[in-house]
Design a protein around this motif. Structure first.
Motif, PDB file in Angstrom:
ATOM      1  N   VAL A 108       0.909  -1.134  -0.034  1.00 26.87           N
ATOM      2  CA  VAL A 108       0.045  -0.025  -0.098  1.00 26.87           C
ATOM      3  C   VAL A 108       0.924   1.289   0.013  1.00 26.87           C
ATOM      4  N   LEU A 109       1.095   1.933  -1.153  1.00 31.12           N
ATOM      5  CA  LEU A 109       1.897   3.173  -1.373  1.00 31.12           C
ATOM      6  C   LEU A 109       0.755   4.253  -1.341  1.00 31.12           C
ATOM      7  N   THR A 110       1.299   5.330  -0.468  1.00 33.40           N
ATOM      8  CA  THR A 110       0.739   6.668  -0.389  1.00 33.40           C
ATOM      9  C   THR A 110       0.826   7.072  -1.704  1.00 33.40           C
ATOM     10  N   ALA A 111      -0.161   8.307  -1.939  1.00 30.33           N
ATOM     11  CA  ALA A 111      -0.277   9.131  -3.156  1.00 30.33           C
ATOM     12  C   ALA A 111       1.168   9.691  -3.518  1.00 30.33           C
ATOM     13  N   ARG A 112       1.542  10.263  -2.477  1.00 29.12           N
ATOM     14  CA  ARG A 112       2.879  10.889  -2.573  1.00 29.12           C
ATOM     15  C   ARG A 112       3.958   9.970  -2.936  1.00 29.12           C
ATOM     16  N   GLU A 113       3.985   8.805  -2.086  1.00 30.40           N
ATOM     17  CA  GLU A 113       5.114   7.871  -2.456  1.00 30.40           C
ATOM     18  C   GLU A 113       4.860   7.528  -4.200  1.00 30.40           C
ATOM     19  N   ILE A 114       3.647   7.384  -4.649  1.00 28.29           N
ATOM     20  CA  ILE A 114       3.716   6.868  -6.014  1.00 28.29           C
ATOM     21  C   ILE A 114       3.895   7.981  -6.841  1.00 28.29           C
ATOM     22  N   GLU A 115       3.753   9.254  -6.535  1.00 29.09           N
ATOM     23  CA  GLU A 115       4.257  10.431  -7.178  1.00 29.09           C
ATOM     24  C   GLU A 115       5.735  10.509  -7.414  1.00 29.09           C
ATOM     25  N   ILE A 116       6.200  10.392  -6.059  1.00 26.38           N
ATOM     26  CA  ILE A 116       7.985  10.195  -6.183  1.00 26.38           C
ATOM     27  C   ILE A 116       8.523   9.137  -6.949  1.00 26.38           C
ATOM     28  N   GLN A 119       4.801  -4.073 -12.824  1.00 23.07           N
ATOM     29  CA  GLN A 119       3.987  -5.323 -12.354  1.00 23.07           C
ATOM     30  C   GLN A 119       2.663  -4.760 -11.714  1.00 23.07           C
ATOM     31  N   ASP A 120       2.751  -3.689 -11.034  1.00 21.82           N
ATOM     32  CA  ASP A 120       1.515  -3.334 -10.199  1.00 21.82           C
ATOM     33  C   ASP A 120       0.907  -2.166 -10.915  1.00 21.82           C
ATOM     34  N   GLY A 121       1.228  -1.975 -12.208  1.00 24.93           N
ATOM     35  CA  GLY A 121       0.369  -0.709 -12.774  1.00 24.93           C
ATOM     36  C   GLY A 121       0.684   0.542 -12.453  1.00 24.93           C
ATOM     37  N   VAL A 122       1.850   0.814 -11.562  1.00 29.46           N
ATOM     38  CA  VAL A 122       2.131   2.272 -11.035  1.00 29.46           C
ATOM     39  C   VAL A 122       2.818   2.882 -12.282  1.00 29.46           C
TER      40      VAL A 122
END
Length: 86
Positions: free
Chosen positions: A15-23, A77-80
């Protein structure tokens, strides 16, 4: 008869935060943490801190990503991120 290609692998996603995904997304398309930091208006240390936390989350779900290449593979793999974005 089912071949190995017929089976879609399933992955436990952290579970990644929105900020983690952005970075993470920004860092993956940049040449360096400092370039990603500049684009996001943060310090390179902030990018590093988030990347460390993201790696820890992947390790906790049994999918370690100690290198940028392995973290890119996990993100794909995770669609990030998607290949055409890179």
């Amino acid at each position: 008869m089912t071949s190995m290609l017929d089976k879609t692998p399933t992955y436990r996603k952290p579970v990644l935060t929105a900020r983690e995904i952005e970075i993470l997304r920004e860092w993956l398309v940049c040449e360096s943490k400092s370039e990603a930091a500049s684009r996001l208006y943060v310090t390179a240390a902030t990018v590093s801190t988030h990347i460390v936390r993201i790696r820890e989350k992947y390790a906790r779900v049994g999918r370690p990503a100690p290198t940028k290449t392995s973290l890119l593979a996990r993100a794909l793999q995770d669609g990030v991120v998607f290949i055409d974005e890179l």
